[in-house]
Write a protein that holds these residues in place. Structure first.
Motif, mmCIF file in Angstrom:
data_model
loop_
_atom_site.group_PDB
_atom_site.id
_atom_site.type_symbol
_atom_site.label_atom_id
_atom_site.label_comp_id
_atom_site.label_asym_id
_atom_site.label_seq_id
_atom_site.Cartn_x
_atom_site.Cartn_y
_atom_site.Cartn_z
ATOM 1 N N UNK A 120 86.475 -117.882 99.417
ATOM 2 C CA UNK A 120 86.996 -116.690 100.081
ATOM 3 C C UNK A 120 88.332 -116.235 99.512
ATOM 4 N N UNK A 121 88.986 -117.067 98.726
ATOM 5 C CA UNK A 121 90.257 -116.664 98.124
ATOM 6 C C UNK A 121 90.065 -115.928 96.798
ATOM 7 N N UNK A 122 88.839 -115.899 96.301
ATOM 8 C CA UNK A 122 88.576 -115.271 95.007
ATOM 9 C C UNK A 122 88.121 -113.827 95.190
ATOM 10 N N UNK A 123 88.521 -112.985 94.269
ATOM 11 C CA UNK A 123 88.120 -111.582 94.281
ATOM 12 C C UNK A 123 86.691 -111.453 93.768
ATOM 13 N N UNK A 124 86.061 -110.364 94.120
ATOM 14 C CA UNK A 124 84.699 -110.118 93.641
ATOM 15 C C UNK A 124 84.750 -109.737 92.154
ATOM 16 N N UNK A 125 83.618 -109.924 91.498
ATOM 17 C CA UNK A 125 83.511 -109.550 90.091
ATOM 18 C C UNK A 125 83.777 -108.051 89.932
ATOM 19 N N UNK A 126 83.295 -107.257 90.857
ATOM 20 C CA UNK A 126 83.484 -105.801 90.782
ATOM 21 C C UNK A 126 84.966 -105.424 90.824
ATOM 22 N N UNK A 127 85.730 -106.062 91.728
ATOM 23 C CA UNK A 127 87.161 -105.759 91.806
ATOM 24 C C UNK A 127 87.868 -106.163 90.510
ATOM 25 N N UNK A 128 87.472 -107.270 89.933
ATOM 26 C CA UNK A 128 88.089 -107.703 88.677
ATOM 27 C C UNK A 128 87.723 -106.767 87.526
#
Length: 122
Positions: free
Chosen positions: A32-40
């Motif tokens: 839950x602390x990681x951003x989605x691939x799309x946001x990156x």
């Protein structure tokens, strides 16, 4: 976009984060602390545009440092990820594991691309 990323970061529980120190190399960030691939991907594209326009230096240094720390955590996420789990793993479990591992590696790769977009490496 940076504000959205920082808001996501601020909403997380502090215990889910650890600074990447040499002693904590085995630390795995909680999903839950990681951003989605799309946001990156959006972040990489935006950083590339800003770099091309030569306006990256207009972003305050403290925001860039905070962003690079976030990206560092994403990059480190897949460093110690084994490609193949235990030999006795069932084929269906192996497929599921490899699919999840590949997704985590994609996020790490995108974070690395975004971090290079913020540097002077051309």
């Amino acid at each position: 976009l940076l504000d959205i990323i920082f808001e996501h970061e601020d909403e997380m529980v502090p215990e889910n984060f650890k600074l990447g120190t040499e002693e904590d190399d085995d630390f795995e960030p909680s999903p839950e602390t990681l951003l989605s691939l799309r946001k990156l991907e959006l972040l990489s594209a935006e950083a590339a545009k800003l770099k091309q326009m030569k306006v990256l230096n207009c972003i305050p240094q403290d925001r860039l440092v905070r962003l690079l720390n976030i990206l560092d955590r994403h990059i480190r996420d897949s460093v110690r990820l084994p490609l193949n789990p235990e030999p006795e793993t069932l084929e269906e479990e192996l497929y599921t594991y490899q699919k999840k591992a590949l997704a985590r590696m994609q996020v790490s790769a995108e974070a690395a691309i975004a971090s290079f977009s913020h540097s002077d490496v051309s």
